[in-house]
Design a protein around this motif. Sequence first.
Motif, PDB file in Angstrom:
ATOM      1  N   TRP A 178     -11.592 -11.708  22.860  1.00  0.00           N
ATOM      2  CA  TRP A 178     -12.054 -12.607  21.809  1.00  0.00           C
ATOM      3  C   TRP A 178     -12.271 -13.996  22.393  1.00  0.00           C
ATOM      4  O   TRP A 178     -11.798 -14.299  23.499  1.00  0.00           O
ATOM      5  CB  TRP A 178     -11.078 -12.618  20.626  1.00  0.00           C
ATOM      6  N   VAL A 179     -12.982 -14.795  21.658  1.00  0.00           N
ATOM      7  CA  VAL A 179     -13.295 -16.152  22.120  1.00  0.00           C
ATOM      8  C   VAL A 179     -12.738 -17.140  21.113  1.00  0.00           C
ATOM      9  O   VAL A 179     -12.881 -16.959  19.901  1.00  0.00           O
ATOM     10  CB  VAL A 179     -14.832 -16.331  22.264  1.00  0.00           C
ATOM     11  N   GLY A 231     -12.599 -21.384  20.761  1.00  0.00           N
ATOM     12  CA  GLY A 231     -12.978 -22.666  21.351  1.00  0.00           C
ATOM     13  C   GLY A 231     -13.789 -22.427  22.604  1.00  0.00           C
ATOM     14  O   GLY A 231     -14.722 -21.630  22.606  1.00  0.00           O
ATOM     15  N   SER A 232     -13.397 -23.079  23.677  1.00  0.00           N
ATOM     16  CA  SER A 232     -14.163 -22.907  24.916  1.00  0.00           C
ATOM     17  C   SER A 232     -13.458 -21.939  25.869  1.00  0.00           C
ATOM     18  O   SER A 232     -13.691 -21.950  27.058  1.00  0.00           O
ATOM     19  CB  SER A 232     -14.350 -24.270  25.591  1.00  0.00           C
ATOM     20  N   TYR A 233     -12.575 -21.084  25.314  1.00  0.00           N
ATOM     21  CA  TYR A 233     -11.869 -20.116  26.143  1.00  0.00           C
ATOM     22  C   TYR A 233     -12.159 -18.683  25.693  1.00  0.00           C
ATOM     23  O   TYR A 233     -12.317 -18.400  24.506  1.00  0.00           O
ATOM     24  CB  TYR A 233     -10.354 -20.363  26.090  1.00  0.00           C
ATOM     25  N   SER A 234     -12.221 -17.817  26.696  1.00  0.00           N
ATOM     26  CA  SER A 234     -12.379 -16.388  26.440  1.00  0.00           C
ATOM     27  C   SER A 234     -11.033 -15.727  26.731  1.00  0.00           C
ATOM     28  O   SER A 234     -10.447 -15.957  27.797  1.00  0.00           O
ATOM     29  CB  SER A 234     -13.473 -15.840  27.356  1.00  0.00           C
ATOM     30  N   TYR A 235     -10.497 -14.949  25.781  1.00  0.00           N
ATOM     31  CA  TYR A 235      -9.186 -14.324  25.924  1.00  0.00           C
ATOM     32  C   TYR A 235      -9.334 -12.811  26.107  1.00  0.00           C
ATOM     33  O   TYR A 235     -10.212 -12.196  25.495  1.00  0.00           O
ATOM     34  CB  TYR A 235      -8.329 -14.588  24.685  1.00  0.00           C
ATOM     35  N   THR A 236      -8.476 -12.256  26.937  1.00  0.00           N
ATOM     36  CA  THR A 236      -8.438 -10.798  27.120  1.00  0.00           C
ATOM     37  C   THR A 236      -6.992 -10.337  26.985  1.00  0.00           C
ATOM     38  O   THR A 236      -6.118 -10.766  27.751  1.00  0.00           O
ATOM     39  CB  THR A 236      -8.971 -10.394  28.509  1.00  0.00           C
ATOM     40  N   GLU A 237      -6.758  -9.502  25.994  1.00  0.00           N
ATOM     41  CA  GLU A 237      -5.403  -8.963  25.802  1.00  0.00           C
ATOM     42  C   GLU A 237      -5.383  -7.529  26.332  1.00  0.00           C
ATOM     43  O   GLU A 237      -6.227  -6.714  25.963  1.00  0.00           O
ATOM     44  CB  GLU A 237      -5.057  -8.959  24.316  1.00  0.00           C
TER      45      GLU A 237
END
Lengths: 317, 353
Positions: free
Chosen positions: B175-176, B178-184
Amino acid sequence: MKKFGKVLLNIFLVLICIFGLLAVDSVIAKSGNPKNLSQGFSGDTSKSGVVDNCGLFEDDPRTLEGLDEAVKACAGNIGMNVMVYIAGDEKAYYTDSYTDEFTDILYDSTFGEYTDGLIYYMDLSGKSPAYDCISKSGKAMIYYDDDTCEKIFKTMDYYLPSSGNLPDADRIRDGIYVFCDKLEQYNEDASPGSFKYEHDTDSQPNVYVYVMDGKTYITKKKAPGEKMLRLMGAEVIGAIVSLLICIITKSRYRFKSSTNPSTYVSREKSNLYEQSDVLIRSYVTKHKIESSSGGGGHRSGGGGGHGGSHSHSGHHR
Amino acid sequence: MDAAEYKCPNCSADLKFDPVTQKLSCEYCLSSFTIEEIKQICADTENSIPSAEETNMQQDFEEHTNLFHCASCGADIMCDDQQTALFCYYCHNPVILAGKMTGAYRPGKVIGFKLNREMALDMFNRWVQKRMFVPKEFKSEQQAEKITGLYVPFWVADCNVSADFSAVGKKIRHWVSGSYSYTETKEFRVVRRGNIYVDGIPADGESKIDDLLMESIEPFDYSELKDFSMSYLSGFFADKYDVDKAGVFPRIRSRASQAGKKVIRDSIGSYNSLAVHVEQYNIMNTDWEYMMLPVWFMTYKYKDKVYEFAINGQTGKLAGTPPLDIRMLRLVSLGIGAAVAVFLGLTGGAFFG
């Protein structure tokens, strides 16, 4: 060893077929002997020169005379008719397409149809944007293609006024000398082979211009090289179609898959006594999204065809 | 000493004691059993004496079954003593009477033909019509006459497959914000263990017939299985098996493992990736049944290759590799390719204009 020999034989047969087809293509491409309409260049440079429709050199006839001589000399050097037409304010209402048409008619009426040469239409009519164009005929179509003309226009931009500004006679004079130099330079640089040009006017049949063995041809049939390419393209597509038919048909003649043994599983009797999905770890990673920005680019070009055998390269200032 | 006394429950070969694993193992089918397991399995079958009725049926089979032998391809064809086999179903050469069958070849079960000759021929013709590049002779009436109603000997196995599966599965979510992309990433230990029963996997006991062909016309409906009787042979031929159950066991094991694998994999939810650590499918026990299954069979020899064609005589499912007349295919494809090239040449202006 026997198999290797068979493969070699097949390769040999395929090569024979390819060369055989090329030979047949070559014969077909060169057959027909279409009439060459090219009138070439008579060597008479008397009609080449500068037409000052703008009256820019009205007060300086010697400069105009000098320019006229320079253009005539250039025409003799490149072996083509050359005219520089300086358009005045009476041409201010000309549209781009009408300007193209005007230069075509002017060329044909001055030098004759299917002769080698060009007219450089220098738009000093004061309209905005100004539209310069080069109407080319015969060999000039091959020697001065759109890219070459674009380079000439770019060079001439330095000497010509921006749209709406008044022209400076001295700069125009210098520009015409540079124009002649450029024509001679690109004429030397050009090394045309079996080029083709498709004439795209609605009112005239297509005319093809090409140079073969140093001779200019203007015909109503395609150049042999063009015909050859089209034949080879058609043959390659035909070969691909043949190959596809073979491959698809062969795949239909292969054995279909066997029955999946899971059909025989007895779901009632089967028992999975251990089924577990245990979470052992979890982690999150994050990455900064790199933002990208860029400017826009714009490129445009113009040009069209008209008359007996003309092409145009146009340029807006 | 125990080892000498026991046969492999899967393939009937002698079991030998392996000092390293302390198990009885079969060198032929690679099965292995603890001594306790083998004692348990064999307890049910030891000292079984054939009943009087069974002995009578074997005698009846021996007396009323003729065996014909094909000197050309080696096929052994059985039929009842009321009819005579003239030609080999496989290579179509004449066969000779070789004698009587022994009772050991008497099958226990049979499924009778439900498709008659006309129905089989009709199916064959419809199948052939769809293929224009088969040689002409393959479509001829003489070829159609070669279709033979054949009882094919099958070893049918019921297997108990012990499955042991262990893997690490990953579930990934992006998911995204703000200006960060997260990977769980979530990692799971996935374990599956159990017993999977695979009932009725058939394997033909005839080496000449392509195994894949027979697997392609499966499944047979075992609910119509009957005890074997000589009357089923009337009007049809039967093949004598030349591959025993030990010989077909590798195929059975492979297919049973495949079936077990499917069950295990189906039980695992959707993971983005699965790193398998352990995946074993051991056949713990196999029950065999020797039976005759009905097949309409045809062969065609074309350019030194034998093409086989079969129809399930019970369900009508058909399979086979049609012979391909490569010369005709080349001519037709070249013709079409040439027509396309000429058409493109004309419309593309290569010839005119």
